[in-house]
Scaffold this active site. Structure first.
Site, PDB file in Angstrom:
ATOM      1  N   HIS A  11      51.008   6.077 -63.205  1.00  0.00           N
ATOM      2  CA  HIS A  11      50.901   6.535 -61.826  1.00  0.00           C
ATOM      3  C   HIS A  11      50.197   7.876 -61.732  1.00  0.00           C
ATOM      4  CE1 HIS A  11      52.088   8.254 -57.962  1.00  0.00           C
ATOM      5  NE2 HIS A  11      52.175   6.997 -57.550  1.00  0.00           N
ATOM      6  N   LEU A  72      57.496  -0.244 -63.433  1.00  0.00           N
ATOM      7  CA  LEU A  72      58.634  -1.152 -63.544  1.00  0.00           C
ATOM      8  C   LEU A  72      58.480  -2.401 -62.686  1.00  0.00           C
ATOM      9  CD1 LEU A  72      61.705   1.251 -63.632  1.00  0.00           C
ATOM     10  CD2 LEU A  72      60.762  -0.126 -65.503  1.00  0.00           C
ATOM     11  N   ALA A  73      58.058  -2.248 -61.447  1.00  0.00           N
ATOM     12  CA  ALA A  73      58.082  -3.372 -60.513  1.00  0.00           C
ATOM     13  C   ALA A  73      56.803  -3.441 -59.694  1.00  0.00           C
ATOM     14  CB  ALA A  73      59.284  -3.225 -59.570  1.00  0.00           C
ATOM     15  N   GLY A  75      54.553  -3.407 -56.412  1.00  0.00           N
ATOM     16  CA  GLY A  75      54.516  -2.597 -55.211  1.00  0.00           C
ATOM     17  C   GLY A  75      53.063  -2.467 -54.788  1.00  0.00           C
ATOM     18  N   VAL A  76      52.788  -1.558 -53.897  1.00  0.00           N
ATOM     19  CA  VAL A  76      51.431  -1.394 -53.366  1.00  0.00           C
ATOM     20  C   VAL A  76      50.432  -1.062 -54.479  1.00  0.00           C
ATOM     21  CG1 VAL A  76      49.979  -0.013 -51.828  1.00  0.00           C
ATOM     22  CG2 VAL A  76      52.220  -0.770 -51.062  1.00  0.00           C
ATOM     23  N   HIS A  77      50.810  -0.178 -55.388  1.00  0.00           N
ATOM     24  CA  HIS A  77      49.874   0.166 -56.475  1.00  0.00           C
ATOM     25  C   HIS A  77      49.553  -1.058 -57.334  1.00  0.00           C
ATOM     26  CE1 HIS A  77      49.741   4.300 -55.487  1.00  0.00           C
ATOM     27  NE2 HIS A  77      50.920   4.651 -56.007  1.00  0.00           N
TER      28      HIS A  77
END
Length: 133
Positions: A11, A72-73, A75-77
């Site tokens: 990130h 981890l999960a 999402g938007v990214h």
């Protein structure tokens, strides 16, 4: 020997911890898996960016490239931003990568997700924390 390229995507953060985690994970992969050329790239704030790392792979002797998000999960990214950075249409996992006048396969891996190893890691961290009592 031709290798696979592995772009480990983090990130990014204004604090150093995310970058350190991604870079140390990349070193561990390099040390254990010699059949991969490993580089890091970051969504924001840290360098190199995803695109800078993709450009660096053009100089490497690879015959395929896999982009692996250290998230981890979903999402938007994961669903929108990273595919946009690597040139994949939203919702796709496979494409090609322009590499020294030719194209090679490129794939986009899933985030970590639900995994027994993650559960074991959480118990390991809980057990370590309990030693503080």
């Amino acid at each position: 020997m031709v290798k696979k390229g592995l772009l480990l995507v983090g990130h990014g953060s204004s604090l150093p911890y995310n970058q350190e985690l991604v870079e140390k994970t990349a070193v561990m992969i390099k040390e254990k898996y010699s059949d991969y050329v490993v580089k890091c790239g970051f969504m924001n704030m840290n360098k190199p960016s995803i695109r800078e790392s993709l450009d660096a792979f053009r100089q490497e002797p690879i015959d395929a490239l896999v982009i692996v998000p250290l998230f981890l999960a979903k999402g938007v990214h994961i669903e929108k931003d990273i595919p946009g950075e690597i040139g994949l249409p939203e919702g796709t996992r496979k494409g090609t990568f322009a590499h020294n006048g030719r194209t090679i396969p490129m794939v986009y891996a899933e985030p970590i997700g639900v995994d027994p190893l993650l559960a074991d890691l959480m118990v390991k961290n809980a057990t370590k924390a309990l030693t503080l009592i």
